[in-house]
Scaffold this motif. Structure first.
Motif, PDB file in Angstrom:
ATOM      1  N   SER A 192       2.675   3.312 -13.618  1.00 52.66           N
ATOM      2  CA  SER A 192       2.148   2.035 -13.157  1.00 52.66           C
ATOM      3  C   SER A 192       3.072   0.885 -13.525  1.00 52.66           C
ATOM      4  CB  SER A 192       0.756   1.806 -13.756  1.00 52.66           C
ATOM      5  OG  SER A 192      -0.088   2.891 -13.456  1.00 52.66           O
ATOM      6  N   TYR A 193       2.745  -0.285 -12.971  1.00 52.28           N
ATOM      7  CA  TYR A 193       3.550  -1.480 -13.202  1.00 52.28           C
ATOM      8  C   TYR A 193       3.096  -2.212 -14.468  1.00 52.28           C
ATOM      9  CZ  TYR A 193       5.264  -0.702  -8.472  1.00 52.28           C
ATOM     10  OH  TYR A 193       5.840  -0.160  -7.356  1.00 52.28           O
ATOM     11  N   TYR A 194       3.023  -1.508 -15.547  1.00 51.07           N
ATOM     12  CA  TYR A 194       2.732  -2.135 -16.830  1.00 51.07           C
ATOM     13  C   TYR A 194       3.407  -1.341 -17.928  1.00 51.07           C
ATOM     14  CZ  TYR A 194      -0.745   1.303 -18.478  1.00 51.07           C
ATOM     15  OH  TYR A 194      -1.369   2.430 -18.931  1.00 51.07           O
ATOM     16  N   MET A 195       3.464  -1.929 -19.113  1.00 52.95           N
ATOM     17  CA  MET A 195       4.212  -1.321 -20.206  1.00 52.95           C
ATOM     18  C   MET A 195       3.547  -1.656 -21.526  1.00 52.95           C
ATOM     19  SD  MET A 195       8.304  -1.674 -20.803  1.00 52.95           S
ATOM     20  CE  MET A 195       9.166  -0.663 -21.999  1.00 52.95           C
ATOM     21  N   CYS A 196       3.688  -0.776 -22.503  1.00 50.03           N
ATOM     22  CA  CYS A 196       3.165  -1.028 -23.844  1.00 50.03           C
ATOM     23  C   CYS A 196       4.235  -0.692 -24.881  1.00 50.03           C
ATOM     24  CB  CYS A 196       1.923  -0.182 -24.115  1.00 50.03           C
ATOM     25  SG  CYS A 196       0.463  -0.653 -23.161  1.00 50.03           S
ATOM     26  N   TRP A 232       1.799  -5.383 -21.445  1.00 51.90           N
ATOM     27  CA  TRP A 232       1.991  -6.441 -20.449  1.00 51.90           C
ATOM     28  C   TRP A 232       2.235  -5.825 -19.071  1.00 51.90           C
ATOM     29  CZ3 TRP A 232       5.348  -4.835 -24.127  1.00 51.90           C
ATOM     30  CH2 TRP A 232       6.639  -4.480 -23.757  1.00 51.90           C
ATOM     31  N   GLY A 233       2.068  -6.664 -18.026  1.00 48.43           N
ATOM     32  CA  GLY A 233       2.264  -6.212 -16.649  1.00 48.43           C
ATOM     33  C   GLY A 233       0.963  -6.171 -15.880  1.00 48.43           C
ATOM     34  N   ASP A 234       0.867  -5.218 -14.958  1.00 51.27           N
ATOM     35  CA  ASP A 234      -0.335  -5.075 -14.141  1.00 51.27           C
ATOM     36  C   ASP A 234      -1.541  -4.715 -15.008  1.00 51.27           C
ATOM     37  OD1 ASP A 234      -1.833  -4.707 -11.602  1.00 51.27           O
ATOM     38  OD2 ASP A 234      -1.849  -2.616 -12.237  1.00 51.27           O
ATOM     39  N   ASN A 235      -2.671  -5.348 -14.719  1.00 52.20           N
ATOM     40  CA  ASN A 235      -3.864  -5.133 -15.535  1.00 52.20           C
ATOM     41  C   ASN A 235      -5.105  -4.986 -14.657  1.00 52.20           C
ATOM     42  OD1 ASN A 235      -5.209  -4.860 -18.010  1.00 52.20           O
ATOM     43  ND2 ASN A 235      -5.652  -7.044 -18.158  1.00 52.20           N
ATOM     44  N   SER A 236      -4.920  -4.431 -13.466  1.00 50.60           N
ATOM     45  CA  SER A 236      -5.997  -4.341 -12.487  1.00 50.60           C
ATOM     46  C   SER A 236      -7.200  -3.555 -12.978  1.00 50.60           C
ATOM     47  CB  SER A 236      -5.470  -3.711 -11.189  1.00 50.60           C
ATOM     48  OG  SER A 236      -4.389  -4.435 -10.663  1.00 50.60           O
ATOM     49  N   PHE A 237      -6.955  -2.578 -13.858  1.00 54.31           N
ATOM     50  CA  PHE A 237      -8.032  -1.714 -14.347  1.00 54.31           C
ATOM     51  C   PHE A 237      -8.307  -1.929 -15.833  1.00 54.31           C
ATOM     52  CE2 PHE A 237      -6.260   0.289 -10.629  1.00 54.31           C
ATOM     53  CZ  PHE A 237      -7.366   0.750  -9.933  1.00 54.31           C
ATOM     54  N   GLY A 238      -7.786  -3.019 -16.399  1.00 53.32           N
ATOM     55  CA  GLY A 238      -7.981  -3.275 -17.819  1.00 53.32           C
ATOM     56  C   GLY A 238      -7.092  -2.438 -18.711  1.00 53.32           C
ATOM     57  N   GLN A 239      -6.028  -1.842 -18.132  1.00 53.39           N
ATOM     58  CA  GLN A 239      -5.183  -0.917 -18.892  1.00 53.39           C
ATOM     59  C   GLN A 239      -4.347  -1.584 -19.971  1.00 53.39           C
ATOM     60  OE1 GLN A 239      -4.951  -1.654 -15.575  1.00 53.39           O
ATOM     61  NE2 GLN A 239      -2.924  -1.221 -14.761  1.00 53.39           N
ATOM     62  N   ILE A 240      -4.221  -2.910 -19.928  1.00 52.61           N
ATOM     63  CA  ILE A 240      -3.508  -3.610 -20.997  1.00 52.61           C
ATOM     64  C   ILE A 240      -4.340  -3.631 -22.269  1.00 52.61           C
ATOM     65  CG2 ILE A 240      -2.781  -5.933 -21.719  1.00 52.61           C
ATOM     66  CD1 ILE A 240      -1.483  -6.276 -19.040  1.00 52.61           C
ATOM     67  N   GLY A 241      -5.665  -3.755 -22.118  1.00 51.19           N
ATOM     68  CA  GLY A 241      -6.543  -3.639 -23.283  1.00 51.19           C
ATOM     69  C   GLY A 241      -6.853  -4.933 -23.997  1.00 51.19           C
ATOM     70  N   ASP A 242      -6.631  -6.089 -23.332  1.00 50.89           N
ATOM     71  CA  ASP A 242      -6.882  -7.376 -23.988  1.00 50.89           C
ATOM     72  C   ASP A 242      -8.248  -7.949 -23.649  1.00 50.89           C
ATOM     73  OD1 ASP A 242      -6.416  -7.994 -21.323  1.00 50.89           O
ATOM     74  OD2 ASP A 242      -5.268  -9.801 -21.773  1.00 50.89           O
ATOM     75  N   GLY A 282      -0.619   6.025 -19.011  1.00 52.20           N
ATOM     76  CA  GLY A 282      -0.791   6.963 -17.913  1.00 52.20           C
ATOM     77  C   GLY A 282      -0.901   6.220 -16.598  1.00 52.20           C
ATOM     78  N   LEU A 283      -1.666   6.771 -15.683  1.00 53.30           N
ATOM     79  CA  LEU A 283      -1.901   6.118 -14.400  1.00 53.30           C
ATOM     80  C   LEU A 283      -3.074   5.162 -14.549  1.00 53.30           C
ATOM     81  CD1 LEU A 283      -1.344   5.732 -11.413  1.00 53.30           C
ATOM     82  CD2 LEU A 283      -2.823   7.701 -10.938  1.00 53.30           C
ATOM     83  N   ASN A 284      -2.789   3.896 -14.846  1.00 57.38           N
ATOM     84  CA  ASN A 284      -3.797   2.848 -14.993  1.00 57.38           C
ATOM     85  C   ASN A 284      -4.728   3.067 -16.179  1.00 57.38           C
ATOM     86  OD1 ASN A 284      -2.838   1.521 -12.645  1.00 57.38           O
ATOM     87  ND2 ASN A 284      -4.068   2.864 -11.355  1.00 57.38           N
TER      88      ASN A 284
END
Length: 326
Positions: A182-186, A196-206, A230-232
């Motif tokens: 996905s378009y996010y990174m940790c 940071w990055g895409d957070n469409s599914f709350g995958q950033i966790g903030d 993983g994937l989102n």
């Protein structure tokens, strides 16, 4: 003990075991017992033994790095050099570190030519020889660590040798980074978790579903030791406790609930987790040297001998001294 086991869907021959199309429980791969690292991509697999790099599976875009675009059902050696330390796989691309030098290969989009390009053997990225970690990424920029500093680069200039490597942020104390589909990174710095990055599914966790352009600290804890994207969805180990958050697809968060989470939720009550790996629609982790998986299982991904999805961790059929999972 240096042995490799694989299971799940074999359609692209990512598992070189000569078995049926699906393997519902861990199956021994070959007879070698000196593998030190194995990494799975979307349709190919790579591993390191005796400092030599081998890859197998789909090779449509040259992602195996063996100078061809031929699919391999058994390990194909990448070049003739040894000293490989790290390998990371994306969708149709691969990156690795050999004696501190950074290499990438596979399929990518050439921005200047506006076309897809195949690079079927490793190309050195930059001239530095102190790279520590690399994440190949998928449909995103590959990134890596040098002396704790994060760098990323466009994957569109490999053939020209003019790849521009850019420093990301101001920190120089990153210890872990993770980026998959996905378009996010940790990443982890000073045992604090940032995403940071895409957070469409709350995958950033903030606690939100808003995209973040800069690293955001997740919670107040300073006990994070591992993070896997993983994937989102994302999972991490905090003080030997396991947490997951983001997309709920097929129960891959492992908390027994059928809902997504915008902040970390604990997986069970155990506090002896050692490793975790978040996949597309399932997750696996190790505790007490036993392997547990949960989520999607229609091709035997969970390794429990069934095709039944699970919203909570289930132990694989083979218990014992599991050292790593990816």
């Amino acid at each position: 003990s240096g042995e490799v086991y694989c299971w799940g869907n074999l359609y692209y021959s990512t598992i070189f075991s000569g078995l049926d199309e699906e393997v519902l429980k861990p199956g021994r791969v070959g007879s070698d017992n000196d593998w030190t690292k194995v990494v799975c991509g979307y349709r190919h697999t790579c591993g390191i033994r005796n400092g030599e790099l081998y890859c197998w599976g789909n090779n449509y875009s040259g992602e195996l790095g063996d100078g061809t675009t031929e699919k391999r059902e058994t390990p194909s050696r990448v070049g003739n050099k040894n000293g490989w330390q790290v390998v990371s796989l994306g969708y149709l691309n691969t990156c690795g570190i050999m004696r501190g030098e950074l290499y990438c290969w596979g399929g990518y989009y050439d921005i200047a030519k506006e076309e897809n390009v195949v690079v079927n053997s490793p190309v050195r990225i930059g001239q530095n020889s102190d790279w520590e970690k690399v994440v190949a990424g998928t449909f995103t920029k590959p990134c890596g660590l040098r002396k704790g500093t994060l760098y990323c680069w466009e994957s569109g200039n490999y053939e020209s040798g003019e790849t521009v490597i850019e420093k990301v942020g101001k920190y120089s104390d990153w210890s872990e980074i993770s980026r998959w589909f996905s378009y996010y990174m940790c990443g982890i710095r000073n045992r604090e978790l940032y995403c940071w990055g895409d957070n469409s599914f709350g995958q950033i966790g903030d606690g939100t579903n808003e995209n973040k352009e800069e690293p955001v600290k997740i919670g107040s804890s300073s006990s994070w030791s591992l993070v896997s994207t993983g994937l989102n969805h994302t999972c991490g180990i905090n003080g030997n406790n396991l947490y997951c958050w983001g997309s709920k697809d097929s129960g891959k968060l492992g908390n027994g609930e059928d809902s997504f989470s915008e902040e970390p939720v604990q997986v069970g009550n155990s506090s002896d987790w050692k490793l975790v790996s978040a996949g597309n629609s399932h997750t696996c982790a190790i505790r007490n040297d036993d392997l547990y998986c949960w989520g999607w299982n229609q091709s035997g991904e969970l390794g429990d001998g069934t095709k039944i999805n699970s919203q909570i961790p289930v132990q694989t059929l083979d218990s014992g001294k599991w050292e790593s999972v990816i």
